[in-house]
Design an enzyme around this catalytic site. Structure first.
Site, PDB file in Angstrom:
ATOM      1  N   CYS A 297      -6.753  -2.029   4.748  1.00 61.88           N
ATOM      2  CA  CYS A 297      -5.923  -2.773   3.807  1.00 61.88           C
ATOM      3  C   CYS A 297      -6.796  -3.352   2.687  1.00 61.88           C
ATOM      4  CB  CYS A 297      -5.187  -3.892   4.531  1.00 61.88           C
ATOM      5  SG  CYS A 297      -4.086  -4.828   3.437  1.00 61.88           S
TER       6      CYS A 297
ATOM      7  N   HIS B 188      -1.766  -3.089   8.198  1.00 62.78           N
ATOM      8  CA  HIS B 188      -2.356  -1.753   8.368  1.00 62.78           C
ATOM      9  C   HIS B 188      -3.866  -1.836   8.199  1.00 62.78           C
ATOM     10  CE1 HIS B 188      -3.258  -0.792   4.056  1.00 62.78           C
ATOM     11  NE2 HIS B 188      -2.421  -1.791   3.895  1.00 62.78           N
TER      12      HIS B 188
ATOM     13  N   ASP C  37       0.836  -1.209   0.000  1.00 57.03           N
ATOM     14  CA  ASP C  37       0.000   0.000   0.000  1.00 57.03           C
ATOM     15  C   ASP C  37       0.876   1.267   0.000  1.00 57.03           C
ATOM     16  OD1 ASP C  37      -3.161   0.668   1.217  1.00 57.03           O
ATOM     17  OD2 ASP C  37      -1.624   2.243   1.162  1.00 57.03           O
TER      18      ASP C  37
ATOM     19  N   ARG D  96       0.427   4.114   1.017  1.00 58.55           N
ATOM     20  CA  ARG D  96       0.363   4.997   2.194  1.00 58.55           C
ATOM     21  C   ARG D  96       1.202   4.487   3.352  1.00 58.55           C
ATOM     22  NH1 ARG D  96      -5.927   4.422   2.628  1.00 58.55           N
ATOM     23  NH2 ARG D  96      -5.194   2.296   2.259  1.00 58.55           N
TER      24      ARG D  96
HETATM   25 CO    CO Z   1      -2.630  -3.317   2.526  1.00 61.62          CO
END
Ligand code: CO
Length: 208
Positions: free
Chosen positions: A100, A97, A43, A45
């Site tokens: 997700c 996280h 991801d 972020r």
């Molecule tokens: Co993820």
């Protein structure tokens, strides 16, 4: 984001680093000696070093969709092997996280093509913890709990490998399960009790 911007950013970063320490790149080019192997989600972020406040050279990093440790994934298994045997890292972190996409996709009964076999590993985590998860009716809370349980199971997958077991026994290697809370920016330590979990799984997975 224009690609050319990246090269300008890169030059600015070089200038900044040299300003802080004129020998930064000279030192960086000598060798790597990271203490931590970080296994996280792809991801965009959840960037590994930045959220931990660390720099190049501090962390050996592996990222894939939903921070999975699959025993038939040659990539993650090679990373673990290299980090433990050659870099002799002291800590292995599996960091999930909230929010997700991979975990969310695994919670839907949708045909996702090539992603199906990958997401099936997350569905297996759901099946293992079905009793607990089915008691949670709020979808967001259920997602968050599955993210945490997935981190826990991936930590156990790390522990199932022979080189990790040896390093835990002989060199004090430690495994950590964390979750990055995107909404607050906080890193949460799940404080997984590996002693208890280890005793539970070692009967089956112990390797000398
Ligand atoms: Co993820």
């Amino acid at each position: 984001m224009k690609i050319q911007e990246i090269f300008k950013n890169n030059q600015n970063w070089i200038d900044r680093k040299l300003n802080e320490n004129a020998r930064f790149f000279e030192n960086l080019s000598k060798d790597q000696n990271p203490d931590i192997l970080y296994i996280g989600c792809s991801d965009s972020r959840v960037s590994a070093e930045e959220l931990m406040g660390l720099s190049p050279g501090d962390v050996f990093v592996h990222r894939n969709i939903a921070n999975m440790v699959s025993n038939i994934d040659l990539s993650v298994m090679s990373v673990i092997d290299y980090a433990v045997i050659y870099l002799k890292v002291k800590h292995i972190v599996v960091c999930g996280h909230y929010d997700c996409g991979g975990v969310k996709a695994a919670m839907k009964s949708e045909d996702m093509g090539i992603l199906n076999p990958w997401l099936r590993n997350i569905r297996d985590v759901y099946r293992l913890h079905k009793k607990e998860l089915n008691l949670i009716h709020d979808q967001n809370l259920k997602h968050k709990r599955l993210v945490e349980l997935n981190v826990q199971e991936q930590c156990l997958n790390v522990l199932k490998t022979a080189e990790v077991q040896k390093a835990v026994r002989e060199d004090g290697l430690r495994i950590h399960g964390w979750v990055f809370d995107i909404e607050s920016g906080k890193l949460l330590d799940l404080n997984i009790n590996f002693k208890k979990d280890l005793e539970n799984i070692m009967e089956i997975y112990h390797l000398d």
